[in-house]
Design a protein around this motif. Structure first.
Motif, mmCIF file in Angstrom:
data_model
loop_
_atom_site.group_PDB
_atom_site.id
_atom_site.type_symbol
_atom_site.label_atom_id
_atom_site.label_comp_id
_atom_site.label_asym_id
_atom_site.label_seq_id
_atom_site.Cartn_x
_atom_site.Cartn_y
_atom_site.Cartn_z
ATOM 1 N N LEU A 52 0.834 -1.199 0.000
ATOM 2 C CA LEU A 52 0.000 0.000 0.000
ATOM 3 C C LEU A 52 0.868 1.249 0.000
ATOM 4 C CD1 LEU A 52 -2.707 1.461 0.202
ATOM 5 C CD2 LEU A 52 -2.600 1.149 2.698
ATOM 6 N N PHE A 53 1.896 1.263 0.817
ATOM 7 C CA PHE A 53 2.823 2.390 0.876
ATOM 8 C C PHE A 53 3.482 2.630 -0.480
ATOM 9 C CE2 PHE A 53 7.064 4.013 2.716
ATOM 10 C CZ PHE A 53 6.629 5.335 2.662
ATOM 11 N N SER A 54 3.915 1.553 -1.112
ATOM 12 C CA SER A 54 4.540 1.656 -2.427
ATOM 13 C C SER A 54 3.582 2.226 -3.460
ATOM 14 C CB SER A 54 5.038 0.269 -2.871
ATOM 15 O OG SER A 54 5.612 0.341 -4.160
ATOM 16 N N SER A 55 2.347 1.742 -3.473
ATOM 17 C CA SER A 55 1.351 2.235 -4.434
ATOM 18 C C SER A 55 1.060 3.722 -4.226
ATOM 19 C CB SER A 55 0.055 1.420 -4.315
ATOM 20 O OG SER A 55 0.260 0.089 -4.733
ATOM 21 N N MET A 56 0.980 4.130 -2.974
ATOM 22 C CA MET A 56 0.736 5.548 -2.673
ATOM 23 C C MET A 56 1.861 6.429 -3.213
ATOM 24 S SD MET A 56 -0.627 5.045 1.248
ATOM 25 C CE MET A 56 -0.616 6.792 1.659
ATOM 26 N N ASN A 75 -1.640 1.564 -9.793
ATOM 27 C CA ASN A 75 -1.389 1.865 -8.383
ATOM 28 C C ASN A 75 -2.639 2.365 -7.661
ATOM 29 O OD1 ASN A 75 1.583 1.424 -7.780
ATOM 30 N ND2 ASN A 75 1.708 2.588 -9.673
ATOM 31 N N ALA A 76 -3.543 3.013 -8.383
ATOM 32 C CA ALA A 76 -4.825 3.378 -7.782
ATOM 33 C C ALA A 76 -5.611 2.114 -7.435
ATOM 34 C CB ALA A 76 -5.626 4.262 -8.729
ATOM 35 N N ALA A 77 -5.615 1.157 -8.366
ATOM 36 C CA ALA A 77 -6.269 -0.125 -8.094
ATOM 37 C C ALA A 77 -5.590 -0.823 -6.921
ATOM 38 C CB ALA A 77 -6.224 -1.006 -9.343
ATOM 39 N N GLY A 78 -4.262 -0.746 -6.888
ATOM 40 C CA GLY A 78 -3.520 -1.363 -5.800
ATOM 41 C C GLY A 78 -3.864 -0.779 -4.445
ATOM 42 N N LEU A 108 4.412 4.134 8.293
ATOM 43 C CA LEU A 108 4.700 4.177 6.866
ATOM 44 C C LEU A 108 3.681 4.973 6.066
ATOM 45 C CD1 LEU A 108 5.860 0.506 6.120
ATOM 46 C CD2 LEU A 108 7.277 2.550 6.300
ATOM 47 N N ASN A 109 2.442 4.541 6.124
ATOM 48 C CA ASN A 109 1.428 5.071 5.225
ATOM 49 C C ASN A 109 0.940 6.459 5.598
ATOM 50 O OD1 ASN A 109 1.080 1.919 5.555
ATOM 51 N ND2 ASN A 109 0.603 2.423 3.446
ATOM 52 N N PHE A 110 1.113 6.832 6.834
ATOM 53 C CA PHE A 110 0.754 8.195 7.222
ATOM 54 C C PHE A 110 2.012 9.034 7.416
ATOM 55 C CE2 PHE A 110 -0.293 11.549 10.273
ATOM 56 C CZ PHE A 110 -1.362 12.148 9.622
ATOM 57 N N GLY A 111 2.814 8.694 8.410
ATOM 58 C CA GLY A 111 4.007 9.490 8.707
ATOM 59 C C GLY A 111 5.011 9.497 7.569
ATOM 60 N N GLY A 112 5.345 8.305 7.050
ATOM 61 C CA GLY A 112 6.335 8.215 5.983
ATOM 62 C C GLY A 112 5.901 8.902 4.707
ATOM 63 N N PHE A 113 4.684 8.631 4.273
ATOM 64 C CA PHE A 113 4.200 9.191 3.020
ATOM 65 C C PHE A 113 4.127 10.715 3.062
ATOM 66 C CE2 PHE A 113 0.628 10.644 0.359
ATOM 67 C CZ PHE A 113 1.109 10.262 -0.880
ATOM 68 N N TRP A 114 3.508 11.240 4.107
ATOM 69 C CA TRP A 114 3.360 12.695 4.185
ATOM 70 C C TRP A 114 4.691 13.398 4.424
ATOM 71 C CZ3 TRP A 114 -0.484 15.116 2.178
ATOM 72 C CH2 TRP A 114 -1.715 14.480 2.061
ATOM 73 N N SER A 115 5.597 12.739 5.129
ATOM 74 C CA SER A 115 6.932 13.325 5.310
ATOM 75 C C SER A 115 7.652 13.444 3.975
ATOM 76 C CB SER A 115 7.762 12.460 6.269
ATOM 77 O OG SER A 115 7.218 12.479 7.569
ATOM 78 N N ILE A 116 7.573 12.392 3.167
ATOM 79 C CA ILE A 116 8.214 12.424 1.849
ATOM 80 C C ILE A 116 7.590 13.500 0.972
ATOM 81 C CG2 ILE A 116 8.505 11.128 -0.306
ATOM 82 C CD1 ILE A 116 8.783 8.607 1.475
ATOM 83 N N CYS A 137 10.777 5.406 -4.672
ATOM 84 C CA CYS A 137 9.789 4.457 -5.194
ATOM 85 C C CYS A 137 10.451 3.151 -5.612
ATOM 86 C CB CYS A 137 9.045 5.062 -6.377
ATOM 87 S SG CYS A 137 7.871 6.347 -5.934
ATOM 88 N N MET A 138 11.608 3.253 -6.246
ATOM 89 C CA MET A 138 12.311 2.051 -6.670
ATOM 90 C C MET A 138 12.725 1.224 -5.464
ATOM 91 S SD MET A 138 15.278 1.673 -9.541
ATOM 92 C CE MET A 138 16.581 2.487 -8.627
ATOM 93 N N ALA A 139 13.192 1.893 -4.409
ATOM 94 C CA ALA A 139 13.566 1.178 -3.188
ATOM 95 C C ALA A 139 12.352 0.480 -2.580
ATOM 96 C CB ALA A 139 14.176 2.152 -2.184
ATOM 97 N N LEU A 140 11.212 1.167 -2.609
ATOM 98 C CA LEU A 140 9.984 0.574 -2.073
ATOM 99 C C LEU A 140 9.533 -0.608 -2.900
ATOM 100 C CD1 LEU A 140 8.054 1.135 0.318
ATOM 101 C CD2 LEU A 140 9.843 2.833 -0.015
ATOM 102 N N SER A 141 9.728 -0.526 -4.233
ATOM 103 C CA SER A 141 9.368 -1.652 -5.090
ATOM 104 C C SER A 141 10.180 -2.886 -4.731
ATOM 105 C CB SER A 141 9.598 -1.287 -6.567
ATOM 106 O OG SER A 141 8.686 -0.298 -6.984
ATOM 107 N N VAL A 142 11.460 -2.688 -4.443
ATOM 108 C CA VAL A 142 12.301 -3.798 -3.992
ATOM 109 C C VAL A 142 11.746 -4.367 -2.685
ATOM 110 C CG1 VAL A 142 14.593 -4.450 -3.157
ATOM 111 C CG2 VAL A 142 14.368 -2.934 -5.134
ATOM 112 N N SER A 143 11.285 -3.474 -1.806
ATOM 113 C CA SER A 143 10.713 -3.919 -0.536
ATOM 114 C C SER A 143 9.452 -4.743 -0.754
ATOM 115 C CB SER A 143 10.390 -2.708 0.352
ATOM 116 O OG SER A 143 11.555 -1.979 0.661
ATOM 117 N N VAL A 144 8.645 -4.340 -1.743
ATOM 118 C CA VAL A 144 7.425 -5.085 -2.040
ATOM 119 C C VAL A 144 7.770 -6.499 -2.483
ATOM 120 C CG1 VAL A 144 5.467 -5.278 -3.633
ATOM 121 C CG2 VAL A 144 6.020 -3.078 -2.584
#
Length: 218
Positions: A52-56, A75-78, A108-116, A137-144
């Motif tokens: 979810l974090f990656s898609s956002m 990514n919207a579907a994701g 991640l999805n609140f603090g991380g996303f809005w901080s970025i 985003c590429m780093a997050l894709s690797v995480s996914v």
């Protein structure tokens, strides 16, 4: 009219969308089981929170770019699908697992996303902003892709792949191949995740060979 290059880019982009959508749907049997048993058993929420974090972030990245509709659609579907998964997990998880999932979402999805978003909007401009978000985003894709490994210890301990769905791993691999060729044809160092067709016809072949060499070196 599409050029031959653009036609292949579009084709791999569509295939990437389809296979990525299958990745998002791969856990459906898992959550069907969770729903029927009213328990998450030993399933983990980490892959879904990270996805979810990656898609956002990819949606934010696509917003920074132009002609990135294929990124926005998948990514919207994701985001929608992963949110449903996480909601079901929270409902049926034990208290400790539920708290951990909520902490991850907050981090991640609140603090991380809005901080970025805030940091890149206020402290970076133009191409630098795109590059930084692209690398994130590429780093997050690797995480996914690595997230399912969070249950590898359990697979080894139990000598069972029950909690590591085969189809999830299969579609992740196929999706990665499609997006790799999509990015390669676009000559994009973020592997298919932003549209940067800046080369002129006279330099297109040379740049393509250079980028192909870089991909192989990576």
């Amino acid at each position: 009219m599409f050029s031959i290059d653009h036609a292949w880019v579009f084709a791999f982009g569509i295939l990437g969308n389809i296979l990525s959508f299958m990745v998002y749907l791969a856990p459906v049997p898992t959550f069907s089981r969770i729903f029927k048993k009213k328990s998450t058993e030993d399933f983990q929420s980490v892959p879904y929170v990270v996805a979810l974090f990656s898609s956002m972030l990819w949606i934010y990245y696509a917003w920074l770019k132009s002609n990135a509709i294929l990124l926005i659609t998948i990514n919207a579907a994701g985001c929608v699908i992963e949110t449903i998964y996480i909601a079901l997990y929270i409902v049926y998880a034990l208290k400790s697992a539920r708290i951990l999932t909520l902490k991850l979402l907050l981090l991640l999805n609140f603090g991380g996303f809005w901080s970025i978003m805030i940091l890149t909007i206020f402290f970076l401009k133009g191409l630098n902003r795109v590059r930084v978000v692209g690398w994130i985003c590429m780093a997050l894709s690797v995480s996914v892709f690595a997230a399912p490994l969070s249950i590898m210890a359990q697979v080894i301990r139990t000598k069972s792949v029950e909690f590591m769905p085969f189809w999830l791993s299969f579609f992740l691999a196929m999706s990665a191949v499609m997006w790799f060729f999509y990015g390669l044809l676009l000559k994009d160092i973020y592997i298919g995740d932003y549209f940067k067709c800046y080369s002129t016809p006279s330099t297109r072949t040379t740049r393509s060979l250079q980028r192909s060499r870089n991909y192989l070196l990576w």
